[in-house]
Design a protein around this motif. Structure first.
Motif, PDB file in Angstrom:
ATOM      1  N   PRO A  28       7.976  -5.820  22.085  1.00 16.42           N
ATOM      2  CA  PRO A  28       7.601  -7.055  22.786  1.00 16.42           C
ATOM      3  C   PRO A  28       7.675  -8.301  21.905  1.00 16.42           C
ATOM      4  N   ASN A  29       7.593  -8.097  20.590  1.00 17.09           N
ATOM      5  CA  ASN A  29       7.573  -9.247  19.684  1.00 17.09           C
ATOM      6  C   ASN A  29       8.858  -9.383  18.872  1.00 17.09           C
ATOM      7  N   LYS A  30       9.919  -8.707  19.288  1.00 24.62           N
ATOM      8  CA  LYS A  30      11.110  -8.689  18.440  1.00 24.62           C
ATOM      9  C   LYS A  30      11.765 -10.061  18.322  1.00 24.62           C
ATOM     10  N   ASN A  31      11.488 -10.959  19.279  1.00 30.08           N
ATOM     11  CA  ASN A  31      12.063 -12.305  19.144  1.00 30.08           C
ATOM     12  C   ASN A  31      11.487 -13.039  17.934  1.00 30.08           C
ATOM     13  N   LEU A  32      10.269 -12.640  17.476  1.00 29.68           N
ATOM     14  CA  LEU A  32       9.719 -13.212  16.244  1.00 29.68           C
ATOM     15  C   LEU A  32      10.566 -12.789  15.048  1.00 29.68           C
TER      16      LEU A  32
END
Length: 304
Positions: A28-32
């Motif tokens: 869910p946080n891979k865009n970070l």
């Protein structure tokens, strides 16, 4: 079981194992992670999407497969990335980096007739320490490539990028670009009470949300507190070892310059803090006698 809070921090420390993987290591946080990679990678390797890869199938033997990367991922174009957060110096850290980088290379081998074409492999190290050989150099980002005797890049598909966080000294008002902002957050996130105005960009707003401790489940809080305790204990051990080693070295240098150091002066050394030890190392060669040393130590004590 509930562990007492180790601090009143609002946001997690990204340099703990739990904090690093929560921010960068979940789908869910891979865009970070994508955003961070794109400020540190060369422009031609900008990442639009990535998938997290398991390390369990890497290596040719069971011992190889025990190698642990913090993160291993692959871009939509097939580039391989090892992302490591290294909290402390390691005697063979560079050797280990090379060794780990060999796994994504070997993984690309194909059975049968293969032309040996490889996809690029990057190792990115976020370091909570400074290389000994670079401690007098202000450069904090090191990009390492294979070059020939004329400093021309011999092979451009293997790169090592290391960021020495302790050297990053900018304050919130001195941040100039997106990369500065990332480094500031990696170093100072747990010190913040609210998102500062310069960091109120979409990607950082998500980071603050993900990093807010009050959003954790009880199990996540327990895991984080254990991870934070380990981080602080380890930093304490390292700092103590550094101070003790520096005291011993300074005493040896002073003995060579001034002769035998009397016991009444030696007993003052355990009371010196790291900042004072650093100051003594700078004035050491200006001291001409044991009286000079004693006066310097007395002056330090008088200003405590």
């Amino acid at each position: 079981m509930f562990y007492p809070r180790l601090s009143g921090d609002r946001y997690i420390n990204p340099l703990t194992d739990f904090g690093f993987k929560r921010l960068f290591g979940t789908e869910p946080n891979k865009n970070l992670l994508i955003d961070f990679l794109n400020v540190i990678l060369p422009p031609q390797h900008r990442v639009k999407d990535l998938t997290y890869r398991s390390t369990e199938s890497l290596g040719n033997s069971p011992s190889d497969r025990k190698a642990i990367f913090d993160l291993y991922c692959q871009s939509e174009k097939g580039e391989k990335f090892i992302v490591e957060m290294q909290k402390a110096k390691h005697n063979y850290f560079k050797d280990r980096s090379i060794y780990y980088a060999s796994f994504p290379i070997q993984e690309q081998a194909e059975k049968g007739d293969w032309n040996y074409k490889l996809m690029p492999v990057y190792t990115i190290g976020i370091l909570d320490f400074v290389f000994d050989e670079d401690k007098n150099d202000d450069t904090f980002v090191h990009i390492v490539e294979l070059k020939d005797q004329d400093s021309k890049v011999f092979y451009e598909k293997l790169k090592f990028i290391y960021v020495e966080l302790p050297k990053f000294k900018k304050t919130i008002d001195q941040l100039k670009d997106h990369f500065d902002k990332w480094l500031f957050l990696l170093k100072h996130l747990p010190d913040l009470e609210e998102p500062p105005l310069p960091l109120q960009e979409n990607v950082f707003i998500q980071l603050f949300e993900v990093a807010q401790i009050t959003n954790f489940s009880q199990e996540e809080r327990d895991t984080y507190e254990n991870s934070l305790k380990y981080y602080r204990d380890m930093k304490g051990v390292i700092e103590t070892a550094r101070e003790e080693g520096m005291r011993s070295l300074l005493l040896k240098q002073l003995s060579r310059k001034l002769g035998t150091i009397p016991d009444e002066i030696k007993v003052l050394f355990p009371q010196l803090e790291q900042e004072q030890l650093d100051a003594l190392s700078e004035v050491l060669f200006d001291l001409e006698s044991l009286e000079d040393l004693n006066n310097w130590l007395e002056n330090i004590n008088n200003h405590q």
